[in-house]
Design a protein around this motif. Structure first.
Motif, PDB file in Angstrom:
ATOM      1  N   PHE A  78       7.357  90.991  30.521  1.00  0.00           N
ATOM      2  CA  PHE A  78       7.846  89.798  31.132  1.00  0.00           C
ATOM      3  C   PHE A  78       8.604  91.053  32.821  1.00  0.00           C
ATOM      4  CE2 PHE A  78       8.730  87.751  27.385  1.00  0.00           C
ATOM      5  CZ  PHE A  78       8.266  86.783  27.531  1.00  0.00           C
ATOM      6  N   GLY A  79       8.142  89.863  33.800  1.00  0.00           N
ATOM      7  CA  GLY A  79       8.418  90.360  35.193  1.00  0.00           C
ATOM      8  C   GLY A  79       9.218  88.610  35.639  1.00  0.00           C
ATOM      9  N   ALA A  80       9.275  89.395  36.976  1.00  0.00           N
ATOM     10  CA  ALA A  80      10.452  87.683  37.393  1.00  0.00           C
ATOM     11  C   ALA A  80      10.161  87.508  39.062  1.00  0.00           C
ATOM     12  CB  ALA A  80      11.353  86.976  36.518  1.00  0.00           C
ATOM     13  N   TRP A  81      10.544  86.731  39.671  1.00  0.00           N
ATOM     14  CA  TRP A  81      11.192  86.576  41.319  1.00  0.00           C
ATOM     15  C   TRP A  81      11.937  85.601  40.869  1.00  0.00           C
ATOM     16  CZ3 TRP A  81       5.896  85.515  39.973  1.00  0.00           C
ATOM     17  CH2 TRP A  81       4.842  86.601  40.617  1.00  0.00           C
ATOM     18  N   ASP A  82      13.058  85.835  41.915  1.00  0.00           N
ATOM     19  CA  ASP A  82      14.149  85.068  41.702  1.00  0.00           C
ATOM     20  C   ASP A  82      15.208  84.993  43.001  1.00  0.00           C
ATOM     21  OD1 ASP A  82      15.290  82.980  39.631  1.00  0.00           O
ATOM     22  OD2 ASP A  82      17.241  83.740  40.925  1.00  0.00           O
ATOM     23  N   VAL A  83      15.721  84.095  43.561  1.00  0.00           N
ATOM     24  CA  VAL A  83      16.256  83.555  44.832  1.00  0.00           C
ATOM     25  C   VAL A  83      18.178  84.386  44.613  1.00  0.00           C
ATOM     26  CG1 VAL A  83      15.593  82.470  45.567  1.00  0.00           C
ATOM     27  CG2 VAL A  83      17.842  81.489  44.412  1.00  0.00           C
ATOM     28  N   TYR A  84      18.060  84.819  43.538  1.00  0.00           N
ATOM     29  CA  TYR A  84      19.374  85.130  42.669  1.00  0.00           C
ATOM     30  C   TYR A  84      19.295  86.818  42.228  1.00  0.00           C
ATOM     31  CZ  TYR A  84      21.545  81.185  43.553  1.00  0.00           C
ATOM     32  OH  TYR A  84      22.361  79.490  44.451  1.00  0.00           O
ATOM     33  N   PRO A  85      19.813  87.871  42.249  1.00  0.00           N
ATOM     34  CA  PRO A  85      19.180  89.260  42.237  1.00  0.00           C
ATOM     35  C   PRO A  85      19.483  89.980  40.564  1.00  0.00           C
ATOM     36  CG  PRO A  85      21.691  89.140  43.193  1.00  0.00           C
ATOM     37  CD  PRO A  85      20.925  88.188  43.414  1.00  0.00           C
ATOM     38  N   ALA A  86      20.636  88.671  40.350  1.00  0.00           N
ATOM     39  CA  ALA A  86      21.050  89.310  38.914  1.00  0.00           C
ATOM     40  C   ALA A  86      19.957  89.682  37.597  1.00  0.00           C
ATOM     41  CB  ALA A  86      21.660  87.350  37.695  1.00  0.00           C
ATOM     42  N   ASN A  87      19.706  90.204  36.921  1.00  0.00           N
ATOM     43  CA  ASN A  87      18.326  91.071  36.008  1.00  0.00           C
ATOM     44  C   ASN A  87      18.345  89.496  35.041  1.00  0.00           C
ATOM     45  OD1 ASN A  87      20.317  91.481  33.800  1.00  0.00           O
ATOM     46  ND2 ASN A  87      20.477  93.501  34.703  1.00  0.00           N
ATOM     47  N   ALA A  88      17.324  89.582  34.012  1.00  0.00           N
ATOM     48  CA  ALA A  88      16.869  88.247  33.099  1.00  0.00           C
ATOM     49  C   ALA A  88      18.674  89.086  31.881  1.00  0.00           C
ATOM     50  CB  ALA A  88      15.748  89.630  32.016  1.00  0.00           C
TER      51      ALA A  88
END
Length: 435
Positions: A78-88
């Motif tokens: 898994f990988g991701a992009w998000d506007v918030y820096p919190a990890n999964a």
């Protein structure tokens, strides 16, 4: 398994999710827990469903992975992009969908999933304000950054194939503009010109994914891959696309219940649907421009199941209304009410009430898994463009509206399409009629 032309599911499958919120953190946690044998992937067709292949003496009921080569849960990265820096891990805890005891056994793996900077435009989701974004990026820079992210992710994780899944918020409604969205050349011109009005950030993700040889799945009702320009690109790159909007709660009920009314030849006077929802999705949808996108996708379900032209006595003038209300105390536990006014013999009225107290992310997570695994399968089978067989999982199935094609919204017809596609890819005959 029969001999087929589908390439085997060798090596690791990268799953890059746009948006690391409630849905995707629940999806990731569930997959990681399931592969440790600590949870069951309930609700996932690819993990549980059995379907018939062959007829008569040759008839067998097999699971999907016994018919076609599907990637194993162990092979997913898994990988991701998000506007918030919190990890999964932080995201899963913050979302409050899952209990801490169901997240902690895979804490180490979840903490390693740190979101990359999101391609984000505040005008498309005014209620969100994160810092983990590609600041000041033009649309072309967004595309180039995303492409580079995909390449780096593959290299760093030793991943052979990637699927990109949008599980982020609903963007403001972007009407299809033939001049911009009608051809790939015009779309590319608009990206280069940094046309912020016609090119939504989600289009940058889809364009970048397809260019990098990754199938793209649109899990929100955005106008992203629903345009001829993207179909052209999908054909050029030989990649599957699917969308739009995960069919989780109320629309699942609607696409399964409306056929009861139609099959029984009862009349419909009106169908009023309302939802209360308190998570980040609810917050974004509280903005009228974003709700408009969702409304268009939710309203399309009934009209192709209960067709006025087919039964004028029964379905000519029904009133269909959809509402979503942001209600923070519920968080991810969405509630959908349906009030259905029907009529029967000699026009006498009756009512049906449905109250579905569902958990949005618990219903969406298995859809994410199935869409990812089946899109990867489709890519290995050489299927490109709109994957109509995936409409079973989607609220507003993609279709070629330029030719007047009507999407199939009837749940059981969609299920036939799903089974027939898997039969074909598995080297069997597609032997069920959609009627």
């Amino acid at each position: 398994m029969k001999a087929t032309n589908v390439k085997p599911a060798e090596g690791k499958l990268g799953v890059l999710v746009v948006g690391l919120g409630a849905v995707s953190s629940t999806f990731m946690t569930g997959v990681l827990m399931a592969r440790k044998g600590l949870a069951k992937p309930v609700g996932s067709m690819t993990q549980y469903d059995k379907m018939r292949v062959g007829k008569g003496a040759d008839k067998k009921y097999l699971k999907y992975d016994e018919i076609v080569p599907i990637a194993k849960l162990d092979d997913i990265v898994f990988g991701a992009w998000d506007v918030y820096p919190a990890n999964a891990y932080e995201s899963a805890i913050n979302a409050e969908v899952l209990k801490e005891k169901d997240i902690n056994p895979v804490k180490d793996e979840l903490e390693k999933i740190k979101p990359m900077k999101a391609a984000f435009d505040h005008n498309y989701a005014k209620r969100l304000d994160g810092e983990n974004i590609m600041k000041g990026a033009t649309r072309e820079e967004m595309v180039n950054n995303i492409r580079e992210d995909i390449r780096n992710f593959k290299k760093e994780n030793g991943v052979d194939r990637v699927v990109v899944l949008w599980a982020a918020s609903t963007e403001v409604y972007v009407p299809v503009d033939e001049k911009i969205h009608g051809t790939l050349a015009a779309l590319e011109e608009a990206i280069k010109a940094d046309d912020k009005e016609h090119i939504a950030p989600s289009m940058c993700y889809a364009y970048a994914a397809l260019k990098e040889g990754a199938p793209f799945i649109m899990g929100a009702p955005n106008t992203t891959v629903d345009i001829p320009a993207m179909w052209e690109l999908a054909k050029e790159t030989g990649m599957p696309i699917a969308g739009k909007d995960f069919k989780t709660g109320q629309t699942l009920v609607k696409s399964g219940f409306a056929p009861i009314i139609g099959t029984r030849c009862l009349g419909l006077s009106g169908w009023f649907s309302t939802n209360i929802l308190g998570n980040r999705d609810g917050l974004v949808l509280d903005e009228p421009a974003n709700f408009r996108t969702k409304e268009v996708s939710k309203l399309s379900t009934l009209e192709s199941i209960l067709v006025p032209e087919a039964q004028p006595d029964l379905y000519t003038d029904y009133y269909h209304k959809v509402r979503i209300n942001y209600y923070p105390p519920r968080n991810d536990n969405k509630e959908g009410w349906d009030n259905i006014d029907i009529f029967g013999w000699m026009g006498y009225p009756m009512q049906i009430k449905i109250n579905f107290l569902c958990r949005d992310s618990i219903l969406a997570a298995p859809l994410c898994l199935d869409l990812v695994l089946l899109s990867d399968l489709a890519a290995r089978a050489g299927r490109y463009g709109i994957q109509r067989f995936l409409s079973f999982f989607l609220k507003s199935p993609m279709h070629d509206y330029t030719t007047g094609e009507v999407p199939v919204n009837h749940l059981f017809q969609q299920y036939v399409m799903l089974k027939n596609a898997i039969r074909e890819m598995g080297g069997y005959e597609a032997d069920e009629e959609i009627d």
